[in-house]
Design an enzyme around this catalytic site. Structure first.
Site, PDB file in Angstrom:
ATOM      1  N   LYS A 267       0.852  -1.204   0.000  1.00 22.11           N
ATOM      2  CA  LYS A 267       0.000   0.000   0.000  1.00 22.11           C
ATOM      3  C   LYS A 267       0.884   1.250   0.000  1.00 22.11           C
ATOM      4  O   LYS A 267       1.696   1.444   0.890  1.00 22.11           O
ATOM      5  CB  LYS A 267      -0.916  -0.002   1.228  1.00 22.11           C
ATOM      6  CG  LYS A 267      -1.702   1.310   1.424  1.00 22.11           C
ATOM      7  CD  LYS A 267      -2.625   1.257   2.639  1.00 22.11           C
ATOM      8  CE  LYS A 267      -3.299   2.607   2.901  1.00 22.11           C
ATOM      9  NZ  LYS A 267      -4.162   2.594   4.105  1.00 22.11           N
ATOM     10  N   ASP A 272      -2.601  10.167   3.774  1.00 20.45           N
ATOM     11  CA  ASP A 272      -4.012   9.799   3.920  1.00 20.45           C
ATOM     12  C   ASP A 272      -4.736  10.819   4.807  1.00 20.45           C
ATOM     13  O   ASP A 272      -4.656  10.766   6.026  1.00 20.45           O
ATOM     14  CB  ASP A 272      -4.120   8.392   4.534  1.00 20.45           C
ATOM     15  CG  ASP A 272      -5.566   7.924   4.683  1.00 20.45           C
ATOM     16  OD1 ASP A 272      -6.469   8.583   4.131  1.00 20.45           O
ATOM     17  OD2 ASP A 272      -5.772   6.886   5.348  1.00 20.45           O
ATOM     18  N   LYS A 279     -10.218  12.872   8.148  1.00 22.63           N
ATOM     19  CA  LYS A 279      -9.760  12.448   9.476  1.00 22.63           C
ATOM     20  C   LYS A 279      -9.710  13.639  10.420  1.00 22.63           C
ATOM     21  O   LYS A 279      -9.542  14.767   9.976  1.00 22.63           O
ATOM     22  CB  LYS A 279      -8.342  11.862   9.361  1.00 22.63           C
ATOM     23  CG  LYS A 279      -8.254  10.493   8.739  1.00 22.63           C
ATOM     24  CD  LYS A 279      -6.814   9.992   8.774  1.00 22.63           C
ATOM     25  CE  LYS A 279      -6.685   8.639   8.119  1.00 22.63           C
ATOM     26  NZ  LYS A 279      -7.388   7.562   8.843  1.00 22.63           N
ATOM     27  N   ASP A 290       1.510   6.227   5.673  1.00 24.23           N
ATOM     28  CA  ASP A 290       0.530   5.325   5.079  1.00 24.23           C
ATOM     29  C   ASP A 290       1.046   4.666   3.793  1.00 24.23           C
ATOM     30  O   ASP A 290       0.336   3.877   3.169  1.00 24.23           O
ATOM     31  CB  ASP A 290      -0.790   6.069   4.828  1.00 24.23           C
ATOM     32  CG  ASP A 290      -2.004   5.164   4.962  1.00 24.23           C
ATOM     33  OD1 ASP A 290      -1.882   4.090   5.576  1.00 24.23           O
ATOM     34  OD2 ASP A 290      -3.082   5.544   4.459  1.00 24.23           O
ATOM     35  N   ASP A 349     -12.281   7.081   3.682  1.00 26.08           N
ATOM     36  CA  ASP A 349     -11.077   6.833   4.474  1.00 26.08           C
ATOM     37  C   ASP A 349     -10.672   5.354   4.446  1.00 26.08           C
ATOM     38  O   ASP A 349      -9.576   5.003   4.869  1.00 26.08           O
ATOM     39  CB  ASP A 349     -11.305   7.311   5.915  1.00 26.08           C
ATOM     40  CG  ASP A 349     -10.013   7.496   6.674  1.00 26.08           C
ATOM     41  OD1 ASP A 349      -8.942   7.457   6.028  1.00 26.08           O
ATOM     42  OD2 ASP A 349     -10.064   7.694   7.905  1.00 26.08           O
ATOM     43  N   GLU A 351      -9.536   3.691   2.096  1.00 24.09           N
ATOM     44  CA  GLU A 351      -8.995   3.803   0.740  1.00 24.09           C
ATOM     45  C   GLU A 351      -7.940   2.748   0.424  1.00 24.09           C
ATOM     46  O   GLU A 351      -7.720   2.423  -0.744  1.00 24.09           O
ATOM     47  CB  GLU A 351      -8.397   5.205   0.532  1.00 24.09           C
ATOM     48  CG  GLU A 351      -6.938   5.410   0.981  1.00 24.09           C
ATOM     49  CD  GLU A 351      -6.726   5.239   2.471  1.00 24.09           C
ATOM     50  OE1 GLU A 351      -7.730   5.288   3.214  1.00 24.09           O
ATOM     51  OE2 GLU A 351      -5.585   5.029   2.899  1.00 24.09           O
ATOM     52  N   ARG A 353      -7.822  -0.520   0.878  1.00 29.49           N
ATOM     53  CA  ARG A 353      -8.378  -1.699   0.214  1.00 29.49           C
ATOM     54  C   ARG A 353      -8.786  -1.366  -1.221  1.00 29.49           C
ATOM     55  O   ARG A 353      -8.752  -2.235  -2.099  1.00 29.49           O
ATOM     56  CB  ARG A 353      -9.566  -2.241   1.029  1.00 29.49           C
ATOM     57  CG  ARG A 353     -10.685  -1.253   1.203  1.00 29.49           C
ATOM     58  CD  ARG A 353     -11.606  -1.604   2.371  1.00 29.49           C
ATOM     59  NE  ARG A 353     -11.070  -1.157   3.660  1.00 29.49           N
ATOM     60  CZ  ARG A 353     -11.688  -1.341   4.821  1.00 29.49           C
ATOM     61  NH1 ARG A 353     -12.838  -1.972   4.863  1.00 29.49           N
ATOM     62  NH2 ARG A 353     -11.143  -0.902   5.933  1.00 29.49           N
TER      63      ARG A 353
HETATM   64  N1  BES Z   1      -4.375   4.383   6.935  1.00 32.36           N
HETATM   65  C1  BES Z   1      -5.549   4.156   7.675  1.00 32.36           C
HETATM   66  C2  BES Z   1      -5.353   3.131   8.768  1.00 32.36           C
HETATM   67  C3  BES Z   1      -4.603   3.599   9.990  1.00 32.36           C
HETATM   68  C4  BES Z   1      -5.188   4.438  10.900  1.00 32.36           C
HETATM   69  C5  BES Z   1      -3.328   3.144  10.220  1.00 32.36           C
HETATM   70  C6  BES Z   1      -4.496   4.833  12.032  1.00 32.36           C
HETATM   71  C7  BES Z   1      -2.645   3.512  11.358  1.00 32.36           C
HETATM   72  C8  BES Z   1      -3.227   4.366  12.255  1.00 32.36           C
HETATM   73  C9  BES Z   1      -6.665   3.636   6.766  1.00 32.36           C
HETATM   74  O1  BES Z   1      -6.656   4.135   5.486  1.00 32.36           O
HETATM   75  C10 BES Z   1      -7.945   4.053   7.401  1.00 32.36           C
HETATM   76  O2  BES Z   1      -8.177   5.225   7.483  1.00 32.36           O
HETATM   77  N2  BES Z   1      -8.740   3.080   7.826  1.00 32.36           N
HETATM   78  C11 BES Z   1      -9.982   3.373   8.462  1.00 32.36           C
HETATM   79  C12 BES Z   1     -11.005   2.396   7.965  1.00 32.36           C
HETATM   80  C13 BES Z   1     -12.404   2.691   8.406  1.00 32.36           C
HETATM   81  C14 BES Z   1     -12.893   3.956   7.744  1.00 32.36           C
HETATM   82  C15 BES Z   1     -13.297   1.531   8.059  1.00 32.36           C
HETATM   83  C16 BES Z   1      -9.779   3.220   9.961  1.00 32.36           C
HETATM   84  O3  BES Z   1      -9.062   2.295  10.381  1.00 32.36           O
HETATM   85  O4  BES Z   1     -10.273   4.054  10.697  1.00 32.36           O
HETATM   86 ZN    ZN Z   2      -4.868   4.719   4.744  1.00 34.14          ZN
HETATM   87 MN    MN Z   3      -7.699   5.963   5.342  1.00 35.82          MN
END
Ligand code: BES
Ligand code: ZN
Ligand code: MN
Length: 497
Positions: A267, A272, A279, A290, A349, A351, A353
């Protein structure tokens, strides 16, 4: 940093610093014993004063002893000799390097690698000792106008082995350690660079540089190329950004022409923001990390290329920003992935996947023996596992075993999480084939379930490194994980032939 190996000699050697171990209850390692004899018992006298308790990772620096030519002796506590294992070894060496870097020694001889350690053989001990030295010396000050940390004085490390029959293995361990250290440092550098510098375009440039350096093939797909391939899911993430997305492909051919490759998919979200589903502001700077999955693919390829591993490995890195620009994807938008499956994007968010699924479909064309994707995918994985182990998901039991074993060997550990069909129900959509989020419950699992819908044609594993790829707070910085795990997995595979 330079390294060499050397067979333990009873004769006295002159060094800036001799690093020797002591166990609890004043039990000396052989090297410490030799120094005690040469100094007519001065060493034991000092130990008996109680300045070092010999717990794992305690250290005591001693200056100029009568009868010993070396300027310093660094005593390192190893704990109970009966319990001295791989974990203790790493802890002791980490402490030793911290003490070494704090003193003025330009050169050091390390005798700890000669001591029996759990199940580990000499090549493991030397490889780990080299990697830990490189990690201890790692600095990231290229963005400072004046570096705040002094340049490292320690320039040369000699690592000891006991038996002349170990010479080859020691040398091999050292070379592997140097290569792995370089790979880990590369992953750290890419991660630590800020989002305004480490853009998708920057990553593409770095891929070309790496390919040139190590005779790999490189291909960079532009937006128009991805449009032709039908990568509607990947491209939807890039819509809100002024930075053009890139699909970066690195090919390392160390094996025979007919050998099926391992594909690593990383990835590469270079920043992000969450996109339209923005966020919160707190700690958002850390979303520069990210792209750590992609960074770990860079690092792993560098390591195995430097080792000249006889194996074929393809790295695929979808790279984009996730920004809330005026053209950005909106919640409820539906996109068509390269696989033909449609996705309702309920949260922009989620994104990671969305870009991985198209890269995973693209991986099919390489007819891979196994595909491993690496992603800072979910905050939920951090809640589940914290910062100790990475989350592992897979559709193949044997692959799970191999990855878990590689994690154990390198102490870059992973933990197997479930992918049961029942979780798939959470991804139901009223309007598209499925949605890109599955609610709050088991967020790391439903993210993996999403990816599983694109990986039916090959053996596949997914590493969620959201909790392990970087450290927050005072020690903020990339960890370079899971480069060590991936590299070890590939070393083991290359050995299997
Ligand atoms: N890059 C983030 C995941 C992440 C968050 C990694 C905090 C490390 C610390 C990912 O893109 C994301 O934002 N995932 C969301 C998914 C949700 C919207 C289903 C998450 O984990 O909040
Ligand atoms: Zn992300
Ligand atoms: Mn995200």
């Amino acid at each position: 940093m330079e390294f060499s190996t050397k067979q333990l000699s009873s004769g006295s050697t002159k060094s800036d610093c001799l690093v020797v171990g002591i166990y609890t209850q004043h039990q000396l390692s052989n090297a410490a014993l030799a120094l005690d004899r040469a100094s007519k018992g001065a060493l034991v006298k000092i130990i008996k004063r109680g300045d070092i308790d010999a717990k794992v990772g305690s250290t005591l620096l001693i200056h100029t002893l009568n009868g010993i030519a070396s300027e310093r002796i660094l005593l390192v506590g190893l704990g109970d000799s009966a319990q001295y294992d791989e974990k203790a070894f790493r802890k002791a060496l980490t402490a030793a390097y911290a003490a070494l870097n704090a003193c003025g020694a330009k050169e050091a001889q390390i005798y700890l690698t000669a001591l029996p350690t759990g199940q580990a053989k000499i090549d493991w001990r030397i490889q780990q000792a080299v990697v830990l030295a490189i990690e201890a010396g790692y600095r990231f000050d290229q963005m400072k106008s004046h570096p705040t940390t002094k340049p490292q004085r320690l320039k040369h490390i000699t690592l000891a082995f006991t038996n002349p029959t170990e010479r080859m293995l020691a040398q091999q361990g050292m070379e592997q350690g140097i290569a792995l250290g370089a790979g880990i440092s590369l992953a750290k550098d890419l991660g630590n660079l800020p989002g305004n510098i480490c853009t998708p375009t920057y990553l593409a440039t770095q891929a070309k540089a790496l390919a040139k350096q190590h005779r790999m093939k490189v291909k960079v797909l532009e937006r128009a190329d991805m449009q032709k391939l039908g990568m509607g899911s990947l491209l939807s993430v890039a819509l809100g950004s002024a930075q053009p997305p890139k699909l970066i492909i690195l090919e390392y051919h160390g094996g025979t022409k007919t050998q099926k490759p391992v594909v690593l998919v990383g990835k590469g979200v270079t920043f992000d923001t969450g996109g339209t589903s923005l966020k919160p502001a707190a700690e958002m700077d850390e979303m520069k990390y990210d792209m750590s999955g992609a960074g770990s693919v860079f690092g792993t390829l560098k390591a195995i290329a430097q080792m000249r591993l006889p194996i074929n490995v393809i790295g695929i890195m979808p790279a984009t920003e996730n920004m809330p620009g005026s053209r950005a994807t909106k919640p409820g938008d539906i996109v068509t992935s390269m696989s033909g499956q449609t996705v309702e994007i309920l949260n922009t968010d989620a994104e990671g996947r969305l870009i991985l699924c198209d890269a995973l479909t693209y991986a099919e064309r390489y007819n891979p023996v196994a595909v491993i994707d690496i992603a800072t995918l979910t905050g939920a994985c951090v809640i589940a596992l914290g910062h100790v182990v990475s989350g592992l998901f897979t559709n193949d039991e044997q692959l799970a075993k191999e990855i878990l074993a590689a994690g154990q060997t390198t102490q870059d550990r992973a933990w197997l999480l479930p992918l049961d069909e029942e979780y798939q129900e959470q991804l139901k959509s009223n309007f598209a084939d499925f949605a890109n989020i599955g609610g709050r419950a088991a967020g790391a699992v439903t993210a993996a379930c999403f990816l599983a819908r694109f990986t039916k044609k090959f053996k596949w594993a997914h590493l969620d490194v959201a909790g392990t790829a970087w450290k927050s707070g005072q020690q903020k910085g990339s960890t370079g994980r899971p480069v060590a795990l991936l590299t070890q997995y590939l070393i083991n595979r290359a050995r299997m032939g």
